[in-house]
Design an enzyme around this catalytic site. Structure first.
Site, short mmCIF file in Angstrom:
data_model
loop_
_atom_site.label_atom_id
_atom_site.label_comp_id
_atom_site.label_asym_id
_atom_site.label_seq_id
_atom_site.Cartn_x
_atom_site.Cartn_y
_atom_site.Cartn_z
N LYS A 9 3.42 -13.57 -12.12
CA LYS A 9 4.79 -12.89 -11.69
C LYS A 9 4.94 -11.63 -12.66
CE LYS A 9 8.26 -15.07 -14.71
NZ LYS A 9 9.52 -15.76 -14.56
N SER A 25 5.97 -4.33 3.82
CA SER A 25 5.10 -4.63 2.55
C SER A 25 6.13 -4.31 1.49
CB SER A 25 3.84 -4.12 2.49
OG SER A 25 3.96 -2.73 2.49
N TYR A 58 4.06 -8.61 1.87
CA TYR A 58 2.85 -8.60 1.34
C TYR A 58 2.49 -7.41 0.45
CZ TYR A 58 1.98 -5.43 5.05
OH TYR A 58 2.24 -4.14 5.96
#
Length: 126
Positions: A9, A25, A58
């Site tokens: 992360k 995205s 994404y």
């Protein structure tokens, strides 16, 4: 049996842009992507600390060392410039891979510059 695990992360990144007219995205500084082991077009979850929104999208790479965190398309409606977000990637592992597995955490400052990269020590004991 396979398990879906937290892989990495980018923690407390600041949203620098929101572009509703892009296809979709999240654009992430490619230097941060590399540190967090996130590839172009990889699926990520976005947790907006500021407003509580949680969604998936994404990744597309942004200019290295730019600090860019830009939500594109419909996701742009879920953030405001200046919001704090957590960008999380996951992986699928076999049971025997868990013992030596360790997620990566990239902590960033207000300008999305990395201040600490940590990996959980010891992996996961099964």
């Amino acid at each position: 049996m396979k398990r879906f695990m937290f892989k990495s992360k980018i923690h407390r990144a600041t949203v620098t842009q929101a572009d509703l007219n892009y296809e979709g995205s999240i654009t992430i500084d490619s230097s941060l992507m590399k540190l967090a082991d996130i590839l172009p077009y990889e699926k990520v979850d976005i947790y907006n600390i500021t407003n509580g929104e949680r969604f998936s999208t994404y990744v597309i790479p942004g200019e290295p060392e730019s600090g860019v965190i830009c939500l594109n398309g419909a996701a742009a409606r879920k953030v405001q410039v200046g919001d704090k977000v957590i960008i999380v990637s996951y992986c699928e592992l076999e049971e025997e891979e868990l013992e030596n597995f360790s997620p990566t955490v990239v902590l960033v400052d207000e300008e999305n510059k990395p201040v600490k990269v940590a990996s959980q020590s010891g992996g996961i004991i099964v």
